[in-house]
Design a protein around this motif. Structure first.
Motif, PDB file in Angstrom:
ATOM      1  N   LEU A  17       7.798  -6.625  -5.854  1.00 21.12           N
ATOM      2  CA  LEU A  17       7.214  -5.900  -6.978  1.00 21.12           C
ATOM      3  C   LEU A  17       7.851  -6.517  -8.207  1.00 21.12           C
ATOM      4  N   GLN A  18       7.052  -7.168  -9.017  1.00 28.34           N
ATOM      5  CA  GLN A  18       7.543  -7.987 -10.118  1.00 28.34           C
ATOM      6  C   GLN A  18       8.539  -8.990  -9.555  1.00 28.34           C
ATOM      7  N   ASP A  19       9.778  -8.993 -10.066  1.00 29.14           N
ATOM      8  CA  ASP A  19      10.756  -9.971  -9.576  1.00 29.14           C
ATOM      9  C   ASP A  19      11.763  -9.350  -8.620  1.00 29.14           C
ATOM     10  N   GLU A  20      11.497  -8.139  -8.140  1.00 27.25           N
ATOM     11  CA  GLU A  20      12.431  -7.435  -7.266  1.00 27.25           C
ATOM     12  C   GLU A  20      11.909  -7.423  -5.829  1.00 27.25           C
ATOM     13  N   ILE A  21      12.839  -7.453  -4.885  1.00 21.60           N
ATOM     14  CA  ILE A  21      12.487  -7.375  -3.473  1.00 21.60           C
ATOM     15  C   ILE A  21      12.761  -5.957  -2.985  1.00 21.60           C
ATOM     16  N   PHE A  22      11.762  -5.358  -2.393  1.00 22.12           N
ATOM     17  CA  PHE A  22      11.857  -4.021  -1.827  1.00 22.12           C
ATOM     18  C   PHE A  22      11.676  -4.137  -0.319  1.00 22.12           C
ATOM     19  N   VAL A  66       4.777   1.921 -10.956  1.00 19.70           N
ATOM     20  CA  VAL A  66       4.746   3.033 -11.917  1.00 19.70           C
ATOM     21  C   VAL A  66       6.060   3.805 -11.838  1.00 19.70           C
ATOM     22  N   VAL A  67       6.497   4.129 -10.614  1.00 20.75           N
ATOM     23  CA  VAL A  67       7.721   4.893 -10.392  1.00 20.75           C
ATOM     24  C   VAL A  67       8.934   4.169 -10.959  1.00 20.75           C
ATOM     25  N   PHE A  68       8.957   2.840 -10.791  1.00 20.67           N
ATOM     26  CA  PHE A  68      10.122   2.063 -11.202  1.00 20.67           C
ATOM     27  C   PHE A  68       9.983   1.463 -12.597  1.00 20.67           C
ATOM     28  N   GLY A  69       8.988   1.919 -13.361  1.00 19.26           N
ATOM     29  CA  GLY A  69       8.858   1.514 -14.753  1.00 19.26           C
ATOM     30  C   GLY A  69       8.586   0.038 -14.939  1.00 19.26           C
TER      31      GLY A  69
END
Length: 159
Positions: A17-22, A66-69
């Motif tokens: 999600l964007q540049d983050e790994i979940f 949405v949750v993580f802005g």
């Protein structure tokens, strides 16, 4: 191999999600879909603003960005929908999760998972179950139950 050693590893599907790994627990993942038509729901919260058809079943489509802005770029060739199921207050919840990209199923060592620091986070710590370390980076493990309870409007205490 003992039962104890199996509990020290979380099998997870990693998504971007964007540049983050979940990481989503692999056991909760039902399938991964290419983008499908979304039916927008008037007056629904942005987090679950649409419904999709998954093999004849109506499923809410959630956008964790949405949750993580995070910014929400348009879908591209890497965008996928991860259909997950999990327990939500004793009921089976099935939802689609938008992912900018799906990576792989991997193992996250429980010993590398840490609780979320109360300060210094750019994401709401209440929605993160833990943060795992892998290679040189971090993997965010969201708390799906808490996210859906709050953002989905199921928690009467939510603003």
């Amino acid at each position: 191999m003992t039962a104890h050693s199996e509990k020290t590893v979380m099998h997870a599907l990693t998504i971007r999600l964007q540049d983050e790994i979940f990481a989503l627990e692999a056991t909760s993942v039902r399938e991964i879909l290419d983008p499908v038509p979304i039916t927008r729901v008037p007056n629904a919260p942005e987090f679950v603003g649409g419904l999709i058809n998954v093999r004849g079943t109506v499923v809410p489509l959630a956008d964790l960005r949405v949750v993580f802005g995070m910014e929400r770029p348009p879908t591209d060739q890497d965008t996928r929908i991860v259909v997950v199921e999990f327990d939500l207050d004793g009921d089976l919840m099935v939802a689609g999760i938008l992912a900018d990209k799906v990576h792989e199923v991997t193992e996250i060592d429980a010993g590398s998972m840490e609780t979320v620091p109360a300060v210094g986070m750019r994401w709401p710590p209440a929605f993160i179950r833990s943060i795992g370390k892998r290679d040189d980076g971090f993997i965010i493990i969201p708390d799906m139950q808490r996210i859906f309870r709050n953002e989905g409007g199921l928690d009467a205490a939510a603003a």
